[in-house]
Design a protein around this motif. Structure first.
Motif, PDB file in Angstrom:
ATOM      1  N   ARG A 286       0.887  -1.271   0.042  1.00 26.01           N
ATOM      2  CA  ARG A 286       0.044   0.049   0.054  1.00 26.01           C
ATOM      3  C   ARG A 286       0.821   1.323  -0.030  1.00 26.01           C
ATOM      4  NH1 ARG A 286      -3.361   1.242   5.250  1.00 26.01           N
ATOM      5  NH2 ARG A 286      -1.031   1.903   5.930  1.00 26.01           N
ATOM      6  N   LEU A 287       2.060   1.254   0.718  1.00 20.52           N
ATOM      7  CA  LEU A 287       2.958   2.277   0.656  1.00 20.52           C
ATOM      8  C   LEU A 287       3.906   2.105  -0.009  1.00 20.52           C
ATOM      9  CD1 LEU A 287       2.748   3.021   4.780  1.00 20.52           C
ATOM     10  CD2 LEU A 287       1.419   3.938   3.144  1.00 20.52           C
ATOM     11  N   GLU A 288       4.949   2.978  -0.089  1.00 20.73           N
ATOM     12  CA  GLU A 288       6.010   3.111  -1.085  1.00 20.73           C
ATOM     13  C   GLU A 288       7.240   2.392  -0.419  1.00 20.73           C
ATOM     14  OE1 GLU A 288       6.451   6.360  -4.093  1.00 20.73           O
ATOM     15  OE2 GLU A 288       5.312   7.563  -2.597  1.00 20.73           O
ATOM     16  N   ASN A 289       7.202   1.794   0.614  1.00 26.93           N
ATOM     17  CA  ASN A 289       8.308   1.192   1.386  1.00 26.93           C
ATOM     18  C   ASN A 289       8.740  -0.241   0.390  1.00 26.93           C
ATOM     19  OD1 ASN A 289       5.612   0.683   2.335  1.00 26.93           O
ATOM     20  ND2 ASN A 289       6.651  -0.863   3.522  1.00 26.93           N
ATOM     21  N   LYS A 290       9.846  -0.375   0.257  1.00 19.53           N
ATOM     22  CA  LYS A 290      10.386  -1.429  -0.588  1.00 19.53           C
ATOM     23  C   LYS A 290      10.443  -2.736   0.167  1.00 19.53           C
ATOM     24  CE  LYS A 290      13.406   1.437  -3.403  1.00 19.53           C
ATOM     25  NZ  LYS A 290      14.905   1.675  -4.060  1.00 19.53           N
ATOM     26  N   GLU A 291      10.690  -2.719   1.267  1.00 15.43           N
ATOM     27  CA  GLU A 291      10.422  -3.904   2.581  1.00 15.43           C
ATOM     28  C   GLU A 291       9.188  -3.765   2.977  1.00 15.43           C
ATOM     29  OE1 GLU A 291      13.821  -3.525   5.106  1.00 15.43           O
ATOM     30  OE2 GLU A 291      15.091  -4.788   3.997  1.00 15.43           O
ATOM     31  N   LEU A 292       8.419  -5.134   2.965  1.00 19.07           N
ATOM     32  CA  LEU A 292       7.281  -5.587   3.589  1.00 19.07           C
ATOM     33  C   LEU A 292       7.300  -6.317   4.534  1.00 19.07           C
ATOM     34  CD1 LEU A 292       5.462  -5.736  -0.077  1.00 19.07           C
ATOM     35  CD2 LEU A 292       5.533  -3.727   1.244  1.00 19.07           C
ATOM     36  N   ALA A 293       6.356  -6.144   5.517  1.00 20.32           N
ATOM     37  CA  ALA A 293       6.394  -7.102   6.757  1.00 20.32           C
ATOM     38  C   ALA A 293       5.028  -7.127   7.541  1.00 20.32           C
ATOM     39  CB  ALA A 293       7.479  -6.589   7.764  1.00 20.32           C
ATOM     40  N   GLN A 294       5.142  -7.577   8.602  1.00 20.28           N
ATOM     41  CA  GLN A 294       3.802  -7.776   9.456  1.00 20.28           C
ATOM     42  C   GLN A 294       3.432  -6.429   9.504  1.00 20.28           C
ATOM     43  OE1 GLN A 294       4.312 -10.151  12.827  1.00 20.28           O
ATOM     44  NE2 GLN A 294       2.446  -9.310  14.091  1.00 20.28           N
ATOM     45  N   GLY A 295       2.041  -6.390   9.384  1.00 23.85           N
ATOM     46  CA  GLY A 295       1.045  -5.275   9.601  1.00 23.85           C
ATOM     47  C   GLY A 295       0.974  -4.454   8.162  1.00 23.85           C
ATOM     48  N   ASP A 296       1.385  -4.733   7.224  1.00 25.99           N
ATOM     49  CA  ASP A 296       1.576  -4.133   5.852  1.00 25.99           C
ATOM     50  C   ASP A 296       0.036  -4.698   5.275  1.00 25.99           C
ATOM     51  OD1 ASP A 296       3.490  -2.188   6.144  1.00 25.99           O
ATOM     52  OD2 ASP A 296       4.924  -3.790   5.374  1.00 25.99           O
ATOM     53  N   PHE A 297      -0.283  -3.749   4.211  1.00 29.05           N
ATOM     54  CA  PHE A 297      -1.273  -4.371   3.270  1.00 29.05           C
ATOM     55  C   PHE A 297      -0.717  -4.387   1.990  1.00 29.05           C
ATOM     56  CE2 PHE A 297      -4.178  -2.384   6.297  1.00 29.05           C
ATOM     57  CZ  PHE A 297      -5.080  -3.227   6.283  1.00 29.05           C
ATOM     58  N   VAL A 298      -0.738  -5.416   1.203  1.00 27.57           N
ATOM     59  CA  VAL A 298      -0.062  -6.054  -0.017  1.00 27.57           C
ATOM     60  C   VAL A 298      -1.158  -6.107  -1.048  1.00 27.57           C
ATOM     61  CG1 VAL A 298       1.471  -7.563  -1.005  1.00 27.57           C
ATOM     62  CG2 VAL A 298       1.804  -6.753   1.387  1.00 27.57           C
TER      63      VAL A 298
ATOM     64  N   ALA B 197      -0.409 -14.075   5.000  1.00 29.84           N
ATOM     65  CA  ALA B 197      -1.382 -12.951   4.907  1.00 29.84           C
ATOM     66  C   ALA B 197      -2.882 -13.538   4.746  1.00 29.84           C
ATOM     67  CB  ALA B 197      -0.700 -11.879   3.794  1.00 29.84           C
ATOM     68  N   VAL B 198      -3.852 -12.398   4.782  1.00 25.32           N
ATOM     69  CA  VAL B 198      -5.216 -12.814   4.896  1.00 25.32           C
ATOM     70  C   VAL B 198      -5.875 -11.947   3.790  1.00 25.32           C
ATOM     71  CG1 VAL B 198      -7.224 -13.016   5.875  1.00 25.32           C
ATOM     72  CG2 VAL B 198      -5.674 -13.809   7.308  1.00 25.32           C
ATOM     73  N   VAL B 199      -6.658 -12.456   2.889  1.00 21.79           N
ATOM     74  CA  VAL B 199      -7.342 -11.447   2.040  1.00 21.79           C
ATOM     75  C   VAL B 199      -8.435 -10.711   2.375  1.00 21.79           C
ATOM     76  CG1 VAL B 199      -8.659 -11.626  -0.090  1.00 21.79           C
ATOM     77  CG2 VAL B 199      -6.960 -13.298   0.028  1.00 21.79           C
TER      78      VAL B 199
ATOM     79  N   SER C 252      -6.141  -8.587  -5.525  1.00 22.00           N
ATOM     80  CA  SER C 252      -6.894  -8.817  -4.075  1.00 22.00           C
ATOM     81  C   SER C 252      -5.821  -8.138  -3.274  1.00 22.00           C
ATOM     82  CB  SER C 252      -6.762 -10.398  -3.732  1.00 22.00           C
ATOM     83  OG  SER C 252      -5.508 -10.873  -3.763  1.00 22.00           O
ATOM     84  N   THR C 253      -6.291  -7.897  -2.350  1.00 23.65           N
ATOM     85  CA  THR C 253      -5.693  -6.847  -0.990  1.00 23.65           C
ATOM     86  C   THR C 253      -5.600  -7.906   0.197  1.00 23.65           C
ATOM     87  OG1 THR C 253      -6.652  -4.980  -1.842  1.00 23.65           O
ATOM     88  CG2 THR C 253      -5.435  -4.798   0.297  1.00 23.65           C
ATOM     89  N   VAL C 254      -4.133  -8.312   0.628  1.00 22.54           N
ATOM     90  CA  VAL C 254      -4.005  -8.888   1.588  1.00 22.54           C
ATOM     91  C   VAL C 254      -3.424  -8.294   2.953  1.00 22.54           C
ATOM     92  CG1 VAL C 254      -3.806 -10.905   0.371  1.00 22.54           C
ATOM     93  CG2 VAL C 254      -1.692  -9.724   1.114  1.00 22.54           C
ATOM     94  N   TYR C 255      -3.912  -8.505   4.042  1.00 19.96           N
ATOM     95  CA  TYR C 255      -3.162  -8.187   5.125  1.00 19.96           C
ATOM     96  C   TYR C 255      -2.181  -8.908   6.106  1.00 19.96           C
ATOM     97  CZ  TYR C 255      -2.878  -6.245  10.115  1.00 19.96           C
ATOM     98  OH  TYR C 255      -2.501  -5.635  11.232  1.00 19.96           O
ATOM     99  N   VAL C 256      -0.860  -8.637   6.052  1.00 22.78           N
ATOM    100  CA  VAL C 256       0.348  -9.572   6.534  1.00 22.78           C
ATOM    101  C   VAL C 256      -0.085  -9.673   8.168  1.00 22.78           C
ATOM    102  CG1 VAL C 256       2.742  -9.965   6.499  1.00 22.78           C
ATOM    103  CG2 VAL C 256       1.639  -8.760   4.838  1.00 22.78           C
ATOM    104  N   THR C 257      -0.453 -10.959   8.499  1.00 24.43           N
ATOM    105  CA  THR C 257      -0.731 -11.124   9.933  1.00 24.43           C
ATOM    106  C   THR C 257       0.680 -11.638  10.558  1.00 24.43           C
ATOM    107  OG1 THR C 257      -1.331 -13.498   9.323  1.00 24.43           O
ATOM    108  CG2 THR C 257      -3.140 -11.741   9.453  1.00 24.43           C
ATOM    109  N   LYS C 258       1.557 -12.045  10.200  1.00 28.16           N
ATOM    110  CA  LYS C 258       2.836 -12.870  10.680  1.00 28.16           C
ATOM    111  C   LYS C 258       3.852 -12.799   9.469  1.00 28.16           C
ATOM    112  CE  LYS C 258       4.639 -16.912  12.669  1.00 28.16           C
ATOM    113  NZ  LYS C 258       4.106 -18.317  13.070  1.00 28.16           N
TER     114      LYS C 258
END
Length: 364
Positions: free
Chosen positions: A273-285, A330-332, A340-346
């Motif tokens: 969702r954001l422009e950060n290059k590294e994605l992790a827990q709590g991000d939307f992807v 991640a969960v859709v 699809s948009t997923v939320y990274v839970t772990k």
């Protein structure tokens, strides 16, 4: 229903309440707060919105659709007229007792001695069985509504902020602004403000290009001043700028029931969702597969990164040729036909755009 001693017993007429569970992953969705047996009916005054009433009565403005579902006569959920009565909570259960059955008109009333008392069967005691636990995604409503989505076409919207009453670059809660709108909006209506990025080209195997958009604030339309629409920033998750898009759409929170889905449906990470290059827990992807491929809200995806970028991580053979590390779950939360948009839970380590995603929980 039994009749004893020529009297009709009391019976209950119970109205069902519509409940939307607020879930937590691996927990059963709890019930709403206890409701008054009289219910709650709110008479709208100038400036009221379902968004505000939801915050007042339901604890979060993002549950406004719960109230709208009970008042579908409202054609525009983001603009309600003063004087209208809105049902916030339906009336609870009520008991209605009927009077004694009247005596027969054709003869004398029966005496109690003439009627033998009914014999009641002794029923075995049945222990209550707890309902099965239903897993729901653990996410705050204010985070859920900011998930955003990926689309091939750039969102259109109805305008943007032209200027502020005070000379500012970014606008926050309470700021008065002048709007440039392409349609007439009544005073008091709420409008969503979205940040749009793009065009974005996916680095994955599928050639995908499009736009990421997500909610960053809410504006309430004000009066026309000097021929120009005005508004007030009701909520700003980030500083709102003149480049951000104004829309009549405002998302709402919906509990997400976890349903992992069958293993399969390989896809790639387009971007976060954001422009950060590294994605992790709590991000939307955003992923490059959607409903047309069988993806549904609540599905679980595992995310993988090539082992060359994940030293020391346990490896999993995905394609038979390249080894990947299983680094996140991640969960859709939103799905369109193509994305699809997923939320990274772990996550055990960061991953990036272009990395692989695979639906399902994998080997147990």
């Amino acid at each position: 229903m039994k009749r004893a001693s020529m009297n009709l017993g009391a019976f209950a007429v119970v109205g069902m309440l519509i409940l939307l569970p607020i879930g937590a992953l691996a927990q059963q969705a709890p019930a709403e707060t206890a409701k008054s047996s009289e219910g709650i009916v709110h008479t709208v005054v100038a400036g009221d919105t379902l968004w505000d009433l939801s915050a007042k009565y339901l604890g979060s403005p993002w549950k406004w659709t719960e109230i709208w579902e009970r008042n579908r006569f409202l054609t525009n959920p983001h603009y309600i007229y003063p004087g209208v009565q809105v049902v916030i909570v339906p009336p609870g259960p009520r008991e209605i007792a009927l009077g004694q059955e009247p005596a027969s008109a054709s003869g004398p009333a029966e005496t109690l001695a003439a009627v033998a008392p009914p014999v009641e069967a002794v029923m075995p005691v049945v222990q209550p069985v707890a309902p099965p636990r239903v897993p729901y995604l653990d996410i705050e409503p204010a985070d859920f509504v900011r998930a955003g989505e990926f689309s091939k076409e750039a969102p259109k919207g109805i305008g943007n902020i032209q200027a502020g009453r005070d000379p500012k670059v970014g606008f926050v809660d309470g700021d008065q602004v002048y709007l440039a709108l392409r349609k007439e909006i009544p005073e008091g209506q709420l409008l969503g403000v979205y940040r749009v990025r793009g065009p974005i080209d996916s680095p994955g195997k599928r050639p995908v290009s499009g736009y990421a958009s997500y909610l960053i604030g809410v504006i309430q339309a004000g009066p026309i001043r000097d021929g120009q629409p005005t508004g007030r920033v009701r909520k700003a998750f980030e500083d709102i700028t003149r480049d951000d898009l104004i829309s009549e759409e405002i998302p709402a929170y919906t509990p997400v029931r976890i349903d992992p889905g069958a293993d399969g449906i390989p896809s790639s990470v387009i971007t976060g969702r954001l422009e950060n290059k590294e994605l992790a827990q709590g991000d939307f992807v955003y992923l490059d597969q959607g409903a047309s491929a069988g993806v549904a809200v609540g599905n679980v995806f595992r995310l993988f990164t090539p082992t060359g970028a994940s030293a020391g991580a346990a490896t999993t053979s995905v394609s038979g040729k390249v080894l990947y590390a299983d680094v996140a779950v991640a969960v859709v939360v939103r799905v369109s036909p193509e994305f699809s948009t997923v939320y990274v839970t772990k996550s055990t380590q960061p991953f990036a755009a272009g990395d692989l995603a695979l639906r399902g929980m994998g080997p147990k």
